[in-house]
Design a protein around this motif. Structure first.
Motif, mmCIF file in Angstrom:
data_model
loop_
_atom_site.group_PDB
_atom_site.id
_atom_site.type_symbol
_atom_site.label_atom_id
_atom_site.label_comp_id
_atom_site.label_asym_id
_atom_site.label_seq_id
_atom_site.Cartn_x
_atom_site.Cartn_y
_atom_site.Cartn_z
ATOM 1 N N TYR A 1 0.870 -1.176 0.000
ATOM 2 C CA TYR A 1 0.000 0.000 0.000
ATOM 3 C C TYR A 1 0.899 1.215 0.000
ATOM 4 C CZ TYR A 1 0.921 0.447 5.006
ATOM 5 O OH TYR A 1 1.531 0.601 6.216
ATOM 6 N N CYS A 2 0.314 2.401 -0.008
ATOM 7 C CA CYS A 2 1.094 3.639 -0.021
ATOM 8 C C CYS A 2 2.049 3.636 -1.211
ATOM 9 C CB CYS A 2 1.851 3.785 1.287
ATOM 10 S SG CYS A 2 2.664 5.360 1.493
ATOM 11 N N LYS A 3 1.495 3.572 -2.415
ATOM 12 C CA LYS A 3 2.256 3.568 -3.673
ATOM 13 C C LYS A 3 3.330 2.495 -3.706
ATOM 14 C CE LYS A 3 1.409 8.417 -4.491
ATOM 15 N NZ LYS A 3 1.795 9.650 -3.862
ATOM 16 N N GLY A 4 3.055 1.376 -3.078
ATOM 17 C CA GLY A 4 3.984 0.253 -3.152
ATOM 18 C C GLY A 4 5.193 0.373 -2.258
ATOM 19 N N HIS A 5 5.218 1.375 -1.378
ATOM 20 C CA HIS A 5 6.392 1.530 -0.519
ATOM 21 C C HIS A 5 6.326 0.652 0.714
ATOM 22 C CE1 HIS A 5 7.833 4.604 -2.976
ATOM 23 N NE2 HIS A 5 6.975 5.529 -2.628
ATOM 24 N N LYS A 6 5.098 0.444 1.186
ATOM 25 C CA LYS A 6 4.953 -0.258 2.457
ATOM 26 C C LYS A 6 4.161 -1.536 2.249
ATOM 27 C CE LYS A 6 5.092 3.919 5.188
ATOM 28 N NZ LYS A 6 4.245 4.884 5.863
ATOM 29 N N TYR A 7 4.391 -2.482 3.175
ATOM 30 C CA TYR A 7 3.718 -3.765 3.048
ATOM 31 C C TYR A 7 2.874 -4.069 4.269
ATOM 32 C CZ TYR A 7 6.331 -4.854 -1.104
ATOM 33 O OH TYR A 7 6.824 -4.838 -2.368
ATOM 34 N N ALA A 8 1.808 -4.812 4.005
ATOM 35 C CA ALA A 8 0.975 -5.292 5.099
ATOM 36 C C ALA A 8 0.799 -6.793 4.908
ATOM 37 C CB ALA A 8 -0.370 -4.601 5.076
ATOM 38 N N THR A 9 0.678 -7.508 6.021
ATOM 39 C CA THR A 9 0.423 -8.945 5.960
ATOM 40 C C THR A 9 -1.063 -9.177 6.201
ATOM 41 O OG1 THR A 9 2.624 -9.454 6.767
ATOM 42 C CG2 THR A 9 0.950 -11.152 7.048
ATOM 43 N N ILE A 10 -1.643 -10.014 5.357
ATOM 44 C CA ILE A 10 -3.074 -10.287 5.481
ATOM 45 C C ILE A 10 -3.278 -11.767 5.756
ATOM 46 C CG2 ILE A 10 -5.286 -10.199 4.282
ATOM 47 C CD1 ILE A 10 -4.436 -7.828 2.829
ATOM 48 N N VAL A 11 -4.104 -12.083 6.729
ATOM 49 C CA VAL A 11 -4.417 -13.479 7.034
ATOM 50 C C VAL A 11 -5.862 -13.750 6.617
ATOM 51 C CG1 VAL A 11 -4.536 -15.235 8.821
ATOM 52 C CG2 VAL A 11 -2.821 -13.434 8.976
ATOM 53 N N TYR A 12 -6.032 -14.823 5.840
ATOM 54 C CA TYR A 12 -7.353 -15.155 5.309
ATOM 55 C C TYR A 12 -7.893 -16.416 5.967
ATOM 56 C CZ TYR A 12 -5.523 -12.347 1.459
ATOM 57 O OH TYR A 12 -4.962 -11.365 0.707
ATOM 58 N N ASP A 13 -9.216 -16.475 6.056
ATOM 59 C CA ASP A 13 -9.883 -17.731 6.380
ATOM 60 C C ASP A 13 -10.287 -18.319 5.033
ATOM 61 O OD1 ASP A 13 -11.672 -19.733 6.930
ATOM 62 O OD2 ASP A 13 -12.591 -18.679 8.616
ATOM 63 N N LEU A 14 -9.604 -19.410 4.623
ATOM 64 C CA LEU A 14 -9.822 -19.909 3.261
ATOM 65 C C LEU A 14 -11.156 -20.646 3.114
ATOM 66 C CD1 LEU A 14 -6.248 -21.185 2.373
ATOM 67 C CD2 LEU A 14 -7.291 -19.022 1.770
ATOM 68 N N ASP A 15 -11.695 -21.180 4.231
ATOM 69 C CA ASP A 15 -12.988 -21.865 4.141
ATOM 70 C C ASP A 15 -14.117 -20.870 3.923
ATOM 71 O OD1 ASP A 15 -11.858 -24.328 4.547
ATOM 72 O OD2 ASP A 15 -11.890 -24.105 6.732
ATOM 73 N N ARG A 16 -14.050 -19.772 4.630
ATOM 74 C CA ARG A 16 -15.139 -18.803 4.554
ATOM 75 C C ARG A 16 -14.842 -17.675 3.588
ATOM 76 N NH1 ARG A 16 -15.965 -18.016 10.705
ATOM 77 N NH2 ARG A 16 -15.475 -20.183 11.054
ATOM 78 N N SER A 17 -13.680 -17.731 2.966
ATOM 79 C CA SER A 17 -13.173 -16.690 2.062
ATOM 80 C C SER A 17 -13.416 -15.272 2.591
ATOM 81 C CB SER A 17 -13.688 -16.844 0.634
ATOM 82 O OG SER A 17 -15.052 -16.945 0.582
ATOM 83 N N CYS A 18 -12.697 -14.977 3.662
ATOM 84 C CA CYS A 18 -12.728 -13.614 4.187
ATOM 85 C C CYS A 18 -11.397 -13.307 4.856
ATOM 86 C CB CYS A 18 -13.874 -13.449 5.170
ATOM 87 S SG CYS A 18 -13.817 -14.584 6.525
ATOM 88 N N VAL A 19 -11.212 -12.052 5.158
ATOM 89 C CA VAL A 19 -9.974 -11.614 5.811
ATOM 90 C C VAL A 19 -10.197 -11.590 7.315
ATOM 91 C CG1 VAL A 19 -8.430 -9.638 6.116
ATOM 92 C CG2 VAL A 19 -9.267 -10.217 3.851
ATOM 93 N N VAL A 20 -9.280 -12.189 8.078
ATOM 94 C CA VAL A 20 -9.459 -12.158 9.528
ATOM 95 C C VAL A 20 -8.500 -11.212 10.231
ATOM 96 C CG1 VAL A 20 -10.498 -14.442 9.758
ATOM 97 C CG2 VAL A 20 -8.031 -14.231 9.827
ATOM 98 N N TRP A 21 -7.409 -10.882 9.572
ATOM 99 C CA TRP A 21 -6.421 -10.032 10.262
ATOM 100 C C TRP A 21 -5.565 -9.281 9.261
ATOM 101 C CZ3 TRP A 21 -0.994 -9.849 11.128
ATOM 102 C CH2 TRP A 21 -0.606 -9.105 12.251
ATOM 103 N N VAL A 22 -5.172 -8.069 9.633
ATOM 104 C CA VAL A 22 -4.251 -7.272 8.819
ATOM 105 C C VAL A 22 -3.199 -6.687 9.754
ATOM 106 C CG1 VAL A 22 -4.027 -5.328 7.237
ATOM 107 C CG2 VAL A 22 -6.149 -6.612 7.285
ATOM 108 N N GLY A 23 -1.946 -6.774 9.368
ATOM 109 C CA GLY A 23 -0.885 -6.229 10.219
ATOM 110 C C GLY A 23 0.181 -5.539 9.392
ATOM 111 N N GLN A 24 0.852 -4.607 10.016
ATOM 112 C CA GLN A 24 1.879 -3.840 9.301
ATOM 113 C C GLN A 24 3.159 -4.647 9.144
ATOM 114 O OE1 GLN A 24 2.171 0.228 10.391
ATOM 115 N NE2 GLN A 24 3.151 0.485 8.409
ATOM 116 N N GLY A 25 3.754 -4.555 7.948
ATOM 117 C CA GLY A 25 5.035 -5.225 7.696
ATOM 118 C C GLY A 25 4.828 -6.595 7.086
ATOM 119 N N LYS A 26 5.928 -7.233 6.659
ATOM 120 C CA LYS A 26 5.776 -8.553 6.060
ATOM 121 C C LYS A 26 6.780 -9.550 6.633
ATOM 122 C CE LYS A 26 8.559 -7.327 2.038
ATOM 123 N NZ LYS A 26 8.758 -7.519 0.620
#
Ligand SMILES: [Zn+2]
Length: 414
Positions: free
Chosen positions: A163-188
């Motif tokens: 995000y932020c024009k590709g300068h910064k990264y976030a880690t996303i955790v998905y629930d693959l059974d329910r196809s949704c996002v459960v968590w977002v955190g800064q950094g990778k």
């Protein structure tokens, strides 16, 4: 029908009484002096009637959804009451959250609009500045998601997004059974994903995770193996194909640098043709690629290897897939193409995690689909400068909690 009644009906204000109203032509504002139904005085916690202590000195104002180009505001002086159980409290405000500055109905409209369109467009429809809208959105989403817990997580996917024009990264955790996002955190990195496992999941929840999918980053693999020893880790198919395409492209670039004049011309426009899956190729593109056999042997060799690898995903039996992989890696090593050899090295390192795909058929495809939605949201906003704003939009569009549905039903009108 009195005018008051008419306004109440028109604005769909059930359960509250309009005592007076005024139009301010200059600002196109409609001010409504309102009262809670049946004189209010209810405790916000137990909804029982309390004794009035005093009326608050300051007038409070709540923004409601605009109507016919008029911005609508509610005004009321709340009263302080004494509840037998809860003591001295401010009375319950039925149309808004106790210390909110907007009504529930406004919050609902804001959430739905922001799901559908860019915040800039939503702020125009709602007659508020964009910065106010994003502040309000953050406040509402934080309040609604407060106390929400992750439940029934069995298959997780972990991925990163910029995000932020590709300068910064976030880690996303998905629930693959329910196809949704459960968590977002800064950094990778590892510290980011550790925060997720340490703060969001109990030991029992970690032991319930049976499948995990991620890319080839050592941080994610390490974290999953440490925190969920029972989970079968599957490397994501999408990322493996991407790495292989990257290796083919590396060969192409090398050749491009070496070639000059007419030879260089022949290599033009090859990039996307090389990436194409064999089932998507037309006769014409096949002809161009086959012509490489004479034109450029090295690119041709890399492309044939890449094409052969497609077979791997079709295997049903892990032992057959393993055999194929052995044969393929030997051929790739013999090709004397350095990028291909590097790819084989990664492949060998993660062999068992790739083979487990054949048994599980688990892919991050769900996550990739969600990622696409997230990217649309990101592009619509022309990027996000801060992670909280981005996180809000992720949870609003593909989160594990249906946020607009948390607003009381009678206020869900736009
Ligand atoms: Zn009470």
């Amino acid at each position: 029908m009195t005018v008051n009644k008419f306004i109440r009906k028109l604005l769909n204000l059930k359960g509250l009484f309009v005592s007076s109203f005024k139009f301010y032509m200059r600002y196109r504002q409609l001010i409504l002096w309102v009262k809670p139904h049946k004189n209010g005085c209810l405790c916000p916690h137990c909804k029982r009637r309390g004794r009035i202590v005093r009326t608050m000195p300051e007038i409070r104002e709540w923004r409601d959804i605009p109507i016919c180009g008029w911005s609508v505001f509610f005004r009321y002086c709340p009263r302080e009451i004494i509840c037998h159980t809860h003591g001295r409290v401010q009375e319950d405000i039925p149309w808004a959250e106790s210390y909110g500055r907007v009504t529930y109905r406004f919050e609902y409209a804001m959430l739905v609009y922001c799901q559908l369109m860019a915040q800039k467009a939503a702020s125009k429809l709602l007659h508020i500045p964009k910065s106010t809208l994003s502040d309000q959105l953050h406040r509402t989403i934080t309040r609604i998601r407060d106390g929400h817990r992750i439940r029934g997580l069995k298959s997780i996917g972990i991925d990163e997004i910029s995000y932020c024009k590709g300068h910064k990264y976030a880690t996303i955790v998905y629930d693959l059974d329910r196809s949704c996002v459960v968590w977002v955190g800064q950094g990778k990195g590892r510290e980011t994903i550790d925060v997720f496992f340490n703060t969001m999941l109990s030991d029992y929840q970690k032991s319930q995770i049976k499948w995990a999918s991620c890319d080839m980053s050592a941080a994610y693999i390490g974290a999953i193996e440490d925190h969920c020893p029972d989970a079968t880790l599957v490397l994501d198919r999408f990322h493996i194909v991407k790495a292989l395409n990257g290796a083919v492209d590396e060969v192409r670039k090398e050749e491009w640098r070496k070639a000059s004049g007419d030879k260089r011309k022949a290599l033009k426009g090859l990039r996307w043709l090389l990436f194409m899956h064999s089932s998507n190729r037309s006769k014409k593109t096949s002809r161009i690629l086959n012509a490489l056999r004479k034109g450029n042997r090295r690119i041709h060799r890399a492309w044939v290897l890449k094409d052969e690898f497609e077979q791997f995903w079709e295997y049903k039996a892990p032992w057959a897939a393993k055999k194929f992989l052995k044969r393929w890696t030997t051929a790739a090593l013999k090709s004397r193409l350095e990028p291909m050899r590097d790819f084989v090295k990664t492949l060998r390192k993660h062999m068992h995690r790739i083979i487990s795909f054949i048994a599980s058929r688990l892919t991050n495809a769900v996550a990739e689909g969600l990622n696409r939605v997230i990217r649309i949201v990101k592009n619509r906003a022309s990027g996000f400068r801060s992670l909280p704003a981005f996180t809000d939009m992720i949870f609003l569009t593909v989160g594990d909690l249906d946020i607009p549905a948390q607003i009381p039903l009678k206020f869900r009108t736009i």
